[in-house]
Write an enzyme that holds these catalytic residues in place. Structure first.
Site, PDB file in Angstrom:
ATOM      1  N   ASN A 209       0.863  -1.192   0.000  1.00 38.15           N
ATOM      2  CA  ASN A 209       0.000   0.000   0.000  1.00 38.15           C
ATOM      3  C   ASN A 209       0.892   1.232   0.000  1.00 38.15           C
ATOM      4  O   ASN A 209       2.046   1.178   0.418  1.00 38.15           O
ATOM      5  CB  ASN A 209      -0.886  -0.003   1.252  1.00 38.15           C
TER       6      ASN A 209
ATOM      7  N   VAL B  63      -4.684  -0.466  10.066  1.00 38.19           N
ATOM      8  CA  VAL B  63      -4.797   0.606   9.068  1.00 38.19           C
ATOM      9  C   VAL B  63      -3.435   1.282   8.951  1.00 38.19           C
ATOM     10  O   VAL B  63      -2.991   1.958   9.887  1.00 38.19           O
ATOM     11  CB  VAL B  63      -5.881   1.640   9.484  1.00 38.19           C
TER      12      VAL B  63
ATOM     13  N   HIS C 257       0.846   5.339   1.231  1.00 39.58           N
ATOM     14  CA  HIS C 257       0.095   6.252   2.104  1.00 39.58           C
ATOM     15  C   HIS C 257       0.773   7.624   2.116  1.00 39.58           C
ATOM     16  O   HIS C 257       1.997   7.706   2.200  1.00 39.58           O
ATOM     17  CB  HIS C 257       0.045   5.663   3.522  1.00 39.58           C
TER      18      HIS C 257
ATOM     19  N   GLU D 259       5.200   9.872  -4.987  1.00 36.11           N
ATOM     20  CA  GLU D 259       4.592   8.534  -5.027  1.00 36.11           C
ATOM     21  C   GLU D 259       4.778   7.908  -6.405  1.00 36.11           C
ATOM     22  O   GLU D 259       5.099   6.729  -6.530  1.00 36.11           O
ATOM     23  CB  GLU D 259       3.091   8.620  -4.720  1.00 36.11           C
TER      24      GLU D 259
END
Ligand code: GRF
Length: 355
Positions: free
Chosen positions: A274, A311, A276, A341
């Protein structure tokens, strides 16, 4: 005439009545059972222990082809029946030719019906669930051995080819700018992989348009709940089935606004990433940019991490810092973080695929 290991529904119905007269219980389960692995053996032992006689209903060859693709089944129904009958736990095997097991359930009218733990009573196919409720059959969901499935076995065999192209799946809920950056990195040769499938919980998400523009399979998964809610068990199962069927080596979350959980995670241990928009462990969860600005930070950035049950809590793989400027808005900061990113994610994916 060669011996058959398959029983007919009528034979099973007789057996069922005999068992009932003796106060005994017939347990029914169904599935493909194409390449037996330890997960099957333990599952069938557990199923048998619930009653006195275990009947396994297997999908006919044509329905397996429809469900699993043209290369399946590896073994014909007769062969699968013979292999299953070799197990101590299995008493009888019947074949059913439809995609669903409803007809065989109706014909056998078992005392107990079991399914593997990738199902819950709620994620059972509606048609089967209603029938089982109508017949008053006890439904038992049994645990599965994590990581063991026929598809995983087949994937492992095909992975033994060192020249095999590695594949990824991308899951997102939004515009998909990270997804686009990944696809551009692939197109420019910086990242060597194939995006096998793009999944979204949002029907009209930009990320699905990106998939279609690139001729990549774009799949909307009905999350079963409103935005921000938990994915239902049926949604988790569908995601898991799609990822397994796509034979992906890595699952890339790019703006996927839902929490993934078991049994999906055990199918891809250490293989779900993931990204973030904060320097974790600071500001996990929603509105990370706004919270960093409001806290008076002079720096934020992005974190790529492995996904665990929390999370934004999994093992951190890479972080890129981005300064917070005087008078920054959450949108302006987010845009500068996204520039980082878009560079960092393809690089990290390449590193993870090389492992
Ligand atoms: C990214 O900024 C990422 O940090 C967060 O969600 C955003 C997704 O944006 N998890 P996009 O859909 O890739 O444009």
């Amino acid at each position: 005439m060669s011996e058959t290991f398959l029983s007919t529904n009528a034979e099973i119905a007789v057996l069922r009545n005999e068992l009932e007269a003796q106060g005994k219980k017939l347990v029914l389960t169904n599935g493909v059972f194409d390449l037996l692995h330890v997960g099957h053996v333990r599952y069938l032992n557990e199923a048998k222990a619930l009653g006195d006689c275990l009947v396994v209903a297997i999908n006919g060859d044509e329905s397996v082809r429809e469900l699993k693709g043209p290369g399946r089944p590896v073994h014909t129904a007769e062969e699968r029946a013979e292999i299953l009958c070799g197990l101590e736990s299995v008493d009888r095997v019947v074949v059913f030719h439809e995609k669903r097991a409803s007809r065989v359930i109706e014909a056998v009218d078992p005392h107990i019906y079991t399914k593997g733990g990738d199902y819950t009573p709620d994620s059972l196919i509606d048609e089967e669930k209603q029938l089982l409720d109508r017949l008053g059959v006890e439904i038992r969901i049994l645990s599965l051995v994590p990581g063991k499935s026929t598809s995983a076995t087949l994937n492992q065999i095909s992975e033994e080819d060192p020249d095999r192209q590695k594949k990824i799946a991308i899951l997102g809920s939004g515009t998909g700018s990270n997804c686009l950056a990944i696809l551009e990195a692939i197109e420019s040769g910086k990242l060597e992989t194939e995006v096998a499938v793009i999944l979204s919980d949002v029907r009209d998400a930009g990320i699905l348009d990106i998939a279609r523009d690139h001729n990549i399979s774009a799949i909307h998964i009905d999350p079963g709940t409103e935005k921000g809610g938990q994915l239902t068990d049926a949604a988790i199962k569908e995601i898991m089935d799609r990822l397994i069927a796509s034979k992906v080596d890595l699952v890339v979350l790019a703006g996927f606004m839902r929490i993934v959980r078991e049994p999906l995670m055990s199918q891809f241990p250490g293989k779900i990433l993931n990204i973030h928009p904060s320097i974790l462990p600071k500001y996990p969860g929603l509105n990370a940019c706004r919270r960093a600005i409001e806290a008076g930070e002079n720096e934020s950035g992005c974190t790529i991490h492995l996904v665990d049950a929390g999370v934004d809590t999994g093992e951190i793989l890479r972080q890129e810092a981005v300064p917070i400027l005087e008078g920054d808005t959450p949108e302006a900061l987010q845009a500068r973080i996204q520039e980082q990113e878009h560079l960092a994610y393809p690089e990290e994916i390449a590193e993870q695929l090389a492992k």
